[in-house]
Write an enzyme that holds these catalytic residues in place. Structure first.
Site, PDB file in Angstrom:
ATOM      1  N   ARG A  36      24.336  44.051  37.469  1.00 14.47           N
ATOM      2  CA  ARG A  36      23.490  45.173  37.080  1.00 14.47           C
ATOM      3  C   ARG A  36      22.453  45.522  38.135  1.00 14.47           C
ATOM      4  O   ARG A  36      21.739  46.490  37.990  1.00 14.47           O
ATOM      5  CB  ARG A  36      22.763  44.854  35.759  1.00 14.47           C
ATOM      6  N   ILE A 103      25.343  35.352  30.967  1.00 17.32           N
ATOM      7  CA  ILE A 103      26.386  34.873  30.060  1.00 17.32           C
ATOM      8  C   ILE A 103      27.109  33.655  30.626  1.00 17.32           C
ATOM      9  O   ILE A 103      28.055  33.147  30.034  1.00 17.32           O
ATOM     10  CB  ILE A 103      27.422  35.989  29.753  1.00 17.32           C
ATOM     11  N   HIS A 119      23.012  38.161  25.769  1.00 20.80           N
ATOM     12  CA  HIS A 119      24.223  38.948  26.019  1.00 20.80           C
ATOM     13  C   HIS A 119      25.501  38.149  25.789  1.00 20.80           C
ATOM     14  O   HIS A 119      26.547  38.486  26.318  1.00 20.80           O
ATOM     15  CB  HIS A 119      24.180  39.543  27.436  1.00 20.80           C
ATOM     16  N   SER A 191      14.768  38.749  36.838  1.00 29.35           N
ATOM     17  CA  SER A 191      15.157  39.945  36.064  1.00 29.35           C
ATOM     18  C   SER A 191      14.283  41.105  36.512  1.00 29.35           C
ATOM     19  O   SER A 191      13.068  40.965  36.634  1.00 29.35           O
ATOM     20  CB  SER A 191      14.978  39.717  34.564  1.00 29.35           C
TER      21      SER A 191
END
Ligand SMILES: [Zn+2]
Length: 246
Positions: A36, A103, A119, A191
């Site tokens: 992402r 994940i 997630h 993040s």
């Protein structure tokens, strides 16, 4: 950075309840691509479409070949210095919980006990019909034998227990909200806080510390901000705390 590490160590020791929120930046050092991040695969429409409920339901062939391949790139990796540092901090009761957007399961593998996976994970899969859970390996084996979509004993389709585009958030998200609300300190690691609704969690904590390569929308609200790699910063943090324990 040394004084920022000192500040972080001090703030962590002062905090009665610290919750860590981790993202892809924690796993890049384990050779897991940031899907992402800027230029990441998730940014491309193709990958968003590939790992979505629409593809799972209407184009299972695509989902269980290319989509599964993408998920498989995250398996079989080893925890890195950042994961190990967070497990160490939890053992010393300096961290109470880890909320993760990843994940890959590497927080568990490195020894963290209280992990909330926002997630989903790559350990299990579920039957869309009867809800039975089974190991993710079974799904992968079936797909590689050409059984597409892979089937449960009841005949229903097996799906990965990963939160895809179009899925609701898992029950652990409610727990994460409670953790954030009671946190004296939320330490965000790796993040960029761009993916909702997890990006909402830092606003619930009393204080924020952020360790991330790139700026985040919360930098101005944070007490401590360190723009560097997760593994480097957290290793130094652990060294600093150990040195002060002697
Ligand atoms: Zn079933």
């Amino acid at each position: 950075m040394t004084s920022a590490i000192g500040d972080l160590a001090h703030t962590l020791r002062q905090s009665r309840y610290t919750v860590v929120l981790t993202g892809a930046g924690v796993s890049t050092e384990s050779d897991i691509p940031d899907f992402r991040g800027s230029g990441g695969l998730w940014k491309k429409l193709d990958s968003m479409k590939l790992l979505s409920l629409d593809t799972l339901y209407y184009e299972p062939e695509l989902f269980y070949t290319e989509g599964l391949e993408l998920l498989n790139t995250m398996r079989g990796k080893q925890p890195n210095a950042a994961h190990k540092a967070l497990a160490w901090l939890e053992q010393r009761s300096l961290v109470q919980a880890v909320i993760t957007q990843n994940i890959d399961g590497l927080h568990y593998e490195s020894g963290s006990k209280r992990v909330l996976e926002m997630h989903g994970n790559l350990r299990t899969c579920s039957c869309l019909r009867c809800g039975a859970k089974t190991s993710f390996d079974l799904l992968v084996d079936a797909a590689s034998r050409g059984e597409i979509p892979p089937k449960c004993r009841c005949g229903g389709t097996l799906r990965p227990d990963v939160v895809f585009f179009g899925d609701p958030m898992p029950p652990s998200f409610q727990e994460a909200i409670q953790e954030a609300q009671q946190a004296d300190l939320m330490l965000v690691v790796g993040s960029s806080l761009q993916v909702a609704p997890v990006s909402y969690l830092p606003s619930l904590a009393r204080q924020l510390a952020i360790v991330n390569l790139e700026p985040t929308p919360y930098d101005r609200a944070a007490r401590i901000v360190i723009h560097d790699k997760a593994g480097i910063v957290l290793s130094k943090l652990v060294e600093h705390i150990k040195a002060n324990l002697l």
